[in-house]
Each structure stands twice: as C-alpha cells, then as structure tokens.
Design an enzyme around this catalytic site. Structure first.
Site, PDB file in Angstrom:
ATOM      1  CE1 TYR A  18      -3.326  -2.722   0.177  1.00 17.46           C
ATOM      2  CE2 TYR A  18      -3.854  -2.079   2.399  1.00 17.46           C
ATOM      3  CZ  TYR A  18      -4.099  -2.857   1.299  1.00 17.46           C
ATOM      4  OH  TYR A  18      -5.117  -3.773   1.338  1.00 17.46           O
ATOM      5  N   GLY A  19       1.291   1.636  -1.170  1.00 18.40           N
ATOM      6  CA  GLY A  19       2.265   2.707  -1.341  1.00 18.40           C
ATOM      7  C   GLY A  19       3.520   2.137  -1.975  1.00 18.40           C
TER       8      GLY A  19
END
Length: 144
Positions: A18-19
């Site tokens: 996530y990123g």
C-alpha cells in the site's frame, strides 16, 4: 490515527504494497508507534503481503513468504509485531502446507506474528487452508 484509536477503532489493516516500497502503510505505522509507543499494544494489526513487489504477483514460496514477512517486520522497526499476516492473494503455484509451516515455525512460534489471515479467497481455499493452519481472520472474495 490517534483519534481513531481513542474512539475504539482498534483493528488496523495495512499492506506491504500500500504505497511504494520506501513509503507505504508500514512506514506510517512505524512513525505512529515511534511517537505513541504505548498504543502498540492497543491495536490489532493485520498486514497484507505475500506479493512479489517487482511483478505484483502472489509469491507463497518459502523464500517469498520470508521475504515479505521479514520486510514488514523490518519496516515496523520492532515497534509492533504483526498480529496477523495476510496473504493478499493465494499463490496457486505454492504448496499451502509448506507456506503455512514456514509461518508457524519461523514466525508464530517465535512470537513475531500472531496468526494467519486470508484475503480475497473462495470457500474452497478457506476449507483447504484450515487443514494446514489456524486461520484467525478472513476477507472473503465478494463478487456481485
């Protein structure tokens, strides 16, 4: 995040992917727990991983499993253990028993991970998984 915790939101879910690898949800969690170390024991932390970060494909091999969990733990800098490690998708090429044995013996038994969670899986996968590991949570595959 502090306000959410104070309002009773204690189940936090993040992901290794996530990123970017250098700035993902684990980095934010590390910074939070650095500032508020007493909050670490108040949070149930479920982290998704198990993807090859270069190909973005599931990697449930022993090596891929170790790489993912070790990376997640490294990014948390010892401030918080993974209460749940959750494979983002099932790796159809990996032997589920072998994957879960690595998690159990090398991480759960050593207190680095609390348990195994599943993400976006069908009922058949859940039935197979419980034969090889204690599954503590599950996000089911939902398709309208």
């Amino acid at each position: 995040m502090r306000e959410a915790l104070q309002q009773g939101a204690v189940f936090w879910n993040g992901g290794e992917f996530y990123g970017t690898p250098e700035y993902n949800s684990l980095v934010l969690l590390d910074r939070y727990f650095e500032k508020y170390p007493d909050d670490a024991d108040k949070v149930i932390l479920s982290i998704k991983g198990g993807l090859n970060t270069e190909t973005h494909r599931p990697d449930g091999s022993p090596e891929g499993t170790r790489r993912s969990i070790d990376n997640c733990l490294r990014q948390l800098n010892g401030r918080k253990k993974l209460d749940m490690f959750e494979f983002a998708r099932r790796d159809q090429k990996a032997d589920m028993k072998e994957t879960f044995t690595v998690i159990q013996k090398e991480y759960i038994d050593k207190g680095k991970v609390g348990g195994v969670s599943l993400s976006e899986v069908r009922a058949e996968t859940i039935h197979e998984a419980v034969k090889h590991a204690k599954i503590v949570a599950c996000e089911v595959e939902l398709s309208l």
